[in-house]
Design a protein around this motif. Sequence first.
Motif, PDB file in Angstrom:
ATOM      1  N   TYR A  86     -43.634 -54.601 -31.336  1.00 34.90           N
ATOM      2  CA  TYR A  86     -44.417 -53.361 -31.281  1.00 34.90           C
ATOM      3  C   TYR A  86     -44.304 -52.745 -29.898  1.00 34.90           C
ATOM      4  N   VAL A  87     -43.916 -51.490 -29.858  1.00 35.53           N
ATOM      5  CA  VAL A  87     -43.760 -50.762 -28.602  1.00 35.53           C
ATOM      6  C   VAL A  87     -44.825 -49.679 -28.550  1.00 35.53           C
ATOM      7  N   GLN A  88     -45.730 -49.801 -27.598  1.00 37.01           N
ATOM      8  CA  GLN A  88     -46.794 -48.817 -27.460  1.00 37.01           C
ATOM      9  C   GLN A  88     -46.326 -47.689 -26.549  1.00 37.01           C
ATOM     10  N   GLY A  89     -46.347 -46.483 -27.039  1.00 34.69           N
ATOM     11  CA  GLY A  89     -45.897 -45.345 -26.258  1.00 34.69           C
ATOM     12  C   GLY A  89     -45.702 -44.131 -27.136  1.00 34.69           C
ATOM     13  N   ARG A  90     -44.947 -43.162 -26.623  1.00 40.54           N
ATOM     14  CA  ARG A  90     -44.654 -41.947 -27.371  1.00 40.54           C
ATOM     15  C   ARG A  90     -43.149 -41.809 -27.539  1.00 40.54           C
ATOM     16  N   ALA A 129     -36.346 -39.229 -31.504  1.00 41.14           N
ATOM     17  CA  ALA A 129     -37.458 -39.797 -32.280  1.00 41.14           C
ATOM     18  C   ALA A 129     -37.387 -41.310 -32.372  1.00 41.14           C
ATOM     19  N   ASN A 130     -36.206 -41.893 -32.133  1.00 44.93           N
ATOM     20  CA  ASN A 130     -36.042 -43.343 -32.189  1.00 44.93           C
ATOM     21  C   ASN A 130     -35.987 -43.981 -30.805  1.00 44.93           C
ATOM     22  N   VAL A 131     -36.434 -43.234 -29.796  1.00 46.70           N
ATOM     23  CA  VAL A 131     -36.536 -43.766 -28.434  1.00 46.70           C
ATOM     24  C   VAL A 131     -37.995 -43.675 -28.016  1.00 46.70           C
ATOM     25  N   MET A 132     -38.657 -44.819 -27.879  1.00 50.20           N
ATOM     26  CA  MET A 132     -40.059 -44.852 -27.473  1.00 50.20           C
ATOM     27  C   MET A 132     -40.137 -44.947 -25.956  1.00 50.20           C
ATOM     28  N   GLU A 135     -44.479 -46.511 -20.329  1.00 49.57           N
ATOM     29  CA  GLU A 135     -44.581 -46.635 -18.869  1.00 49.57           C
ATOM     30  C   GLU A 135     -43.299 -46.184 -18.186  1.00 49.57           C
ATOM     31  N   GLY A 136     -42.712 -45.110 -18.690  1.00 55.10           N
ATOM     32  CA  GLY A 136     -41.517 -44.539 -18.084  1.00 55.10           C
ATOM     33  C   GLY A 136     -40.213 -45.169 -18.509  1.00 55.10           C
TER      34      GLY A 136
END
Length: 401
Positions: A86-90, A129-132, A135-136
Amino acid sequence: MSDHLGPYELLSRLGSGGFGEVHLALDPEGRTVAVKVLHPHVAADAGALARLAREVETMRRVGGPHVAEVLDASLDGGRPYLVTRYVQGRPLSAVPAPVEDLRRLAGGLADALLAMHEAGVVHRDLKPANVMMTEGEPVVIDFGIASALDTLAVTASGAVVGTPGYLAPEVLEGKPVGMEADVFSFGATLAYAATGRQPYGQGPASAIAYRVVHHPPDLEGVPAWLEPLLRECLAADPAVRPTAARICALLDVAPLSHTPPALRRPSRAADEENTREWRPGRDPRRKSVEESMARHREKVRRRWLIGSGLFVSLLAAAANEPLPEVSLFLLAAYTLAVVADAGVALFSRSPYKRSRMIIDVVCVAGAAGLCYGLTAMVSTFTLALFAGTALVLGIVFLLSA
């Protein structure tokens, strides 16, 4: 009420794509993971599932900080699913562009591309859209799924295998596709991040596809250090495009370990925990939902405790000379509230129990000391003025919150 899928507890829906619906979930050890449940029309395609099942083991060999590793899969039940980190981000598509730290993004994407290609995996649908962004740092998700599920039956059922403007010309023309197609998508994604525009414009999918095949990309505004590389990556001829290793060399990206935790060989000095067989979610650096929430609650509690202590000490100092009883009442009330908080901490199972009780004691002593220190050094009128201002600001803050 939470839903269960195999050993995973589905917590909330994160989104939906062409192949499935993604859920935030907990694994059996309480670690957060992302579970992609395949759409019914994809699950009904036995050939696509068989191909995906063959690809899963290859996909699990992809590791590194810039890819969301595949941890588990179950493709033979009524609701086939894949489990990833799970990757938390946008997503990059939701981040303001041009991206501020473009070099960091380019280096991270290049490292992800190298990790996939070293393992023999072709992403086939690399796009913003497939790159989360977390933290930069970029983290590539959904790698290998589009390539594994690219069958006639799945495509006819409604799943779009790829996105116009980011698909290589050979994909659009139905020619053999290899890792060079990912390099093209890498270039198109970076071009978007550098300019905020689609490199082949907007409009109907057919019009964008025509421009990809017959027109050069729009790279106006791309920094001079990046433009030559993007022109190489977006070349119509796959043979002209650089490899992932060459891209990393051109961007001066240091080689990183791309071996996922599941396949790393423990050293002789590793303890028993490190030599156990890998299971999903065993990465100790990944925090569960409960741990993250407990940490956040403790942070908020400390801020309120310290802030209220400062506020009470200021009010008590202002009231000490004209109304000493009120001053003592304020300090006593604050002390009682903090003692009650310490009592709750004493019988709780919180990992922050000891530090919580220490902070409680320090806050009580600090509030009393600050109160009498202000009384001795500052005039009553000045204290009353500051206390009134603090009271008004506190009320405004509470109302706005």
